[in-house]
Design a protein around this motif. Structure first.
Motif, mmCIF file in Angstrom:
data_model
loop_
_atom_site.group_PDB
_atom_site.id
_atom_site.type_symbol
_atom_site.label_atom_id
_atom_site.label_comp_id
_atom_site.label_asym_id
_atom_site.label_seq_id
_atom_site.Cartn_x
_atom_site.Cartn_y
_atom_site.Cartn_z
ATOM 1 N N ILE A 124 35.251 73.108 45.603
ATOM 2 C CA ILE A 124 36.483 72.583 46.207
ATOM 3 C C ILE A 124 36.556 71.073 46.014
ATOM 4 C CG2 ILE A 124 37.658 72.165 48.417
ATOM 5 C CD1 ILE A 124 36.655 74.984 49.277
ATOM 6 N N VAL A 125 35.448 70.387 46.248
ATOM 7 C CA VAL A 125 35.413 68.934 46.076
ATOM 8 C C VAL A 125 35.702 68.578 44.618
ATOM 9 C CG1 VAL A 125 33.920 66.890 46.117
ATOM 10 C CG2 VAL A 125 33.911 68.483 48.050
ATOM 11 N N LYS A 126 35.097 69.309 43.687
ATOM 12 C CA LYS A 126 35.353 69.048 42.261
ATOM 13 C C LYS A 126 36.825 69.253 41.930
ATOM 14 C CE LYS A 126 32.725 70.830 39.156
ATOM 15 N NZ LYS A 126 31.851 71.739 38.398
ATOM 16 N N ASP A 127 37.426 70.324 42.462
ATOM 17 C CA ASP A 127 38.838 70.601 42.200
ATOM 18 C C ASP A 127 39.731 69.492 42.763
ATOM 19 O OD1 ASP A 127 38.029 72.930 40.975
ATOM 20 O OD2 ASP A 127 38.635 74.246 42.633
ATOM 21 N N VAL A 128 39.441 69.061 43.974
ATOM 22 C CA VAL A 128 40.223 67.998 44.599
ATOM 23 C C VAL A 128 40.084 66.703 43.799
ATOM 24 C CG1 VAL A 128 40.406 66.514 46.650
ATOM 25 C CG2 VAL A 128 40.220 68.994 46.915
#
Length: 76
Positions: A61-65
């Protein structure tokens, strides 16, 4: 003298029986504790596997954000 030795043997046999009974009780408790330990270990492993899975999802999720923010930064 013989009667004294016979009495001593009888007492020793009684003590042996008493100790043997306690040993069996301790052995039984040990098996219960071992079983409980296996169950706790299994639950801990399941929790750790879940935590690892959750951490992987959070990381994704952090990578996507970060990717989205980077793309937005390029557009501005």
């Amino acid at each position: 003298m013989i009667e004294s030795l016979e009495r001593e043997i009888k007492d020793l046999r009684a003590d042996f029986g008493y100790l043997k009974g306690h040993f069996e009780d301790i052995k039984s408790r040990s098996l219960v504790i071992e079983s409980e330990l296996e169950e706790v270990t299994k639950k801990l492993k399941e929790f750790m596997d879940f935590s690892d899975l959750r951490a992987d999802k959070d990381h994704q999720i952090v990578k996507d954000v970060m990717s989205i923010l980077h793309k937005l930064g390029e557009k501005t």
